[in-house]
Write a protein that holds these residues in place. Sequence first.
Motif, PDB file in Angstrom:
ATOM      1  N   TRP A   1      53.249  30.937  38.602  1.00 24.76           N
ATOM      2  CA  TRP A   1      51.992  30.789  39.320  1.00 24.76           C
ATOM      3  C   TRP A   1      51.794  32.062  40.137  1.00 24.76           C
ATOM      4  N   VAL A   2      50.681  32.734  39.900  1.00 31.94           N
ATOM      5  CA  VAL A   2      50.314  33.917  40.683  1.00 31.94           C
ATOM      6  C   VAL A   2      49.122  33.523  41.540  1.00 31.94           C
ATOM      7  N   ASP A   3      49.253  33.703  42.842  1.00 36.35           N
ATOM      8  CA  ASP A   3      48.179  33.378  43.773  1.00 36.35           C
ATOM      9  C   ASP A   3      47.621  34.668  44.352  1.00 36.35           C
ATOM     10  N   PHE A   4      46.374  34.985  44.007  1.00 39.59           N
ATOM     11  CA  PHE A   4      45.672  36.126  44.583  1.00 39.59           C
ATOM     12  C   PHE A   4      44.925  35.626  45.817  1.00 39.59           C
ATOM     13  N   ASP A   5      45.526  35.851  46.974  1.00 41.95           N
ATOM     14  CA  ASP A   5      44.971  35.405  48.254  1.00 41.95           C
ATOM     15  C   ASP A   5      44.334  36.614  48.926  1.00 41.95           C
ATOM     16  N   THR A   6      43.035  36.591  49.122  1.00 48.87           N
ATOM     17  CA  THR A   6      42.248  37.719  49.627  1.00 48.87           C
ATOM     18  C   THR A   6      42.592  38.999  48.858  1.00 48.87           C
ATOM     19  N   PRO A   7      42.350  39.000  47.550  1.00 52.11           N
ATOM     20  CA  PRO A   7      42.752  40.130  46.699  1.00 52.11           C
ATOM     21  C   PRO A   7      41.956  41.400  46.999  1.00 52.11           C
ATOM     22  N   ASN A   8      42.646  42.526  46.900  1.00 51.09           N
ATOM     23  CA  ASN A   8      41.974  43.818  47.004  1.00 51.09           C
ATOM     24  C   ASN A   8      41.547  44.248  45.590  1.00 51.09           C
ATOM     25  N   ASP A   9      40.909  45.385  45.468  1.00 56.29           N
ATOM     26  CA  ASP A   9      40.397  45.836  44.168  1.00 56.29           C
ATOM     27  C   ASP A   9      41.515  46.047  43.149  1.00 56.29           C
ATOM     28  N   GLU A  10      42.636  46.591  43.596  1.00 55.92           N
ATOM     29  CA  GLU A  10      43.770  46.835  42.700  1.00 55.92           C
ATOM     30  C   GLU A  10      44.323  45.514  42.151  1.00 55.92           C
ATOM     31  N   GLU A  11      44.437  44.524  43.016  1.00 58.15           N
ATOM     32  CA  GLU A  11      44.931  43.215  42.573  1.00 58.15           C
ATOM     33  C   GLU A  11      43.937  42.547  41.633  1.00 58.15           C
ATOM     34  N   ALA A  12      42.649  42.649  41.936  1.00 57.69           N
ATOM     35  CA  ALA A  12      41.630  42.063  41.064  1.00 57.69           C
ATOM     36  C   ALA A  12      41.675  42.693  39.675  1.00 57.69           C
ATOM     37  N   LEU A  13      42.002  43.967  39.592  1.00 53.62           N
ATOM     38  CA  LEU A  13      42.096  44.655  38.306  1.00 53.62           C
ATOM     39  C   LEU A  13      43.198  44.072  37.424  1.00 53.62           C
ATOM     40  N   LEU A  14      44.204  43.443  38.020  1.00 54.32           N
ATOM     41  CA  LEU A  14      45.287  42.818  37.253  1.00 54.32           C
ATOM     42  C   LEU A  14      44.785  41.662  36.388  1.00 54.32           C
ATOM     43  N   LEU A  15      43.661  41.042  36.778  1.00 52.26           N
ATOM     44  CA  LEU A  15      43.092  39.969  35.951  1.00 52.26           C
ATOM     45  C   LEU A  15      42.751  40.499  34.559  1.00 52.26           C
ATOM     46  N   LYS A  16      42.318  41.749  34.496  1.00 49.55           N
ATOM     47  CA  LYS A  16      41.980  42.371  33.212  1.00 49.55           C
ATOM     48  C   LYS A  16      43.197  43.018  32.567  1.00 49.55           C
ATOM     49  N   ILE A  17      43.895  43.856  33.336  1.00 49.97           N
ATOM     50  CA  ILE A  17      44.971  44.671  32.775  1.00 49.97           C
ATOM     51  C   ILE A  17      46.185  43.839  32.359  1.00 49.97           C
ATOM     52  N   HIS A  18      46.662  43.006  33.248  1.00 48.41           N
ATOM     53  CA  HIS A  18      47.880  42.239  32.938  1.00 48.41           C
ATOM     54  C   HIS A  18      47.582  40.949  32.163  1.00 48.41           C
ATOM     55  N   PHE A  19      46.581  40.204  32.615  1.00 47.90           N
ATOM     56  CA  PHE A  19      46.335  38.897  32.024  1.00 47.90           C
ATOM     57  C   PHE A  19      45.345  38.930  30.864  1.00 47.90           C
ATOM     58  N   ASP A  20      44.519  39.966  30.780  1.00 50.51           N
ATOM     59  CA  ASP A  20      43.533  40.099  29.711  1.00 50.51           C
ATOM     60  C   ASP A  20      42.564  38.915  29.670  1.00 50.51           C
ATOM     61  N   PHE A  21      42.138  38.461  30.849  1.00 45.19           N
ATOM     62  CA  PHE A  21      41.155  37.380  30.919  1.00 45.19           C
ATOM     63  C   PHE A  21      39.798  37.895  30.461  1.00 45.19           C
ATOM     64  N   HIS A  22      38.967  36.995  30.007  1.00 44.67           N
ATOM     65  CA  HIS A  22      37.641  37.343  29.497  1.00 44.67           C
ATOM     66  C   HIS A  22      36.842  38.059  30.594  1.00 44.67           C
ATOM     67  N   PRO A  23      36.099  39.134  30.240  1.00 47.38           N
ATOM     68  CA  PRO A  23      35.319  39.873  31.247  1.00 47.38           C
ATOM     69  C   PRO A  23      34.331  38.996  32.025  1.00 47.38           C
ATOM     70  N   PHE A  24      33.759  37.993  31.384  1.00 45.52           N
ATOM     71  CA  PHE A  24      32.814  37.115  32.077  1.00 45.52           C
ATOM     72  C   PHE A  24      33.472  36.385  33.247  1.00 45.52           C
ATOM     73  N   VAL A  25      34.667  35.833  33.029  1.00 46.30           N
ATOM     74  CA  VAL A  25      35.308  35.074  34.106  1.00 46.30           C
ATOM     75  C   VAL A  25      35.848  35.995  35.196  1.00 46.30           C
TER      76      VAL A  25
END
Length: 104
Positions: free
Chosen positions: A18-42
Amino acid sequence: MTNIPFKRLDDSDIKWFWVDFDTPNDEEALLLKIHFDFHPFVIEVCLHFLQRPKLNYYDGYNFFVLHTLNQYSLAPEEFDIFVGHNFTVTFHESPSSEIGMVRK
């Protein structure tokens, strides 16, 4: 529950995380794409808070947008949750007592 470095999430000995992004900064938000490869829409939904509640199904995970009420101001707060076979990722704009209760 054990806290581990983010870079270890791909280790084969980790069965669920379980990864909890609590008040994420821009670098952390980028991990949604780079590490997890979540859909761009979500990812876009995660970055623009106070979307309507929803559930979307994607290959390999489900995406939820949920709301709670701030216990002091009673203002709505958004929680974005990704749930897959071996992971849960939560993404929220401000600290959450609900997440703290679940963690305990």
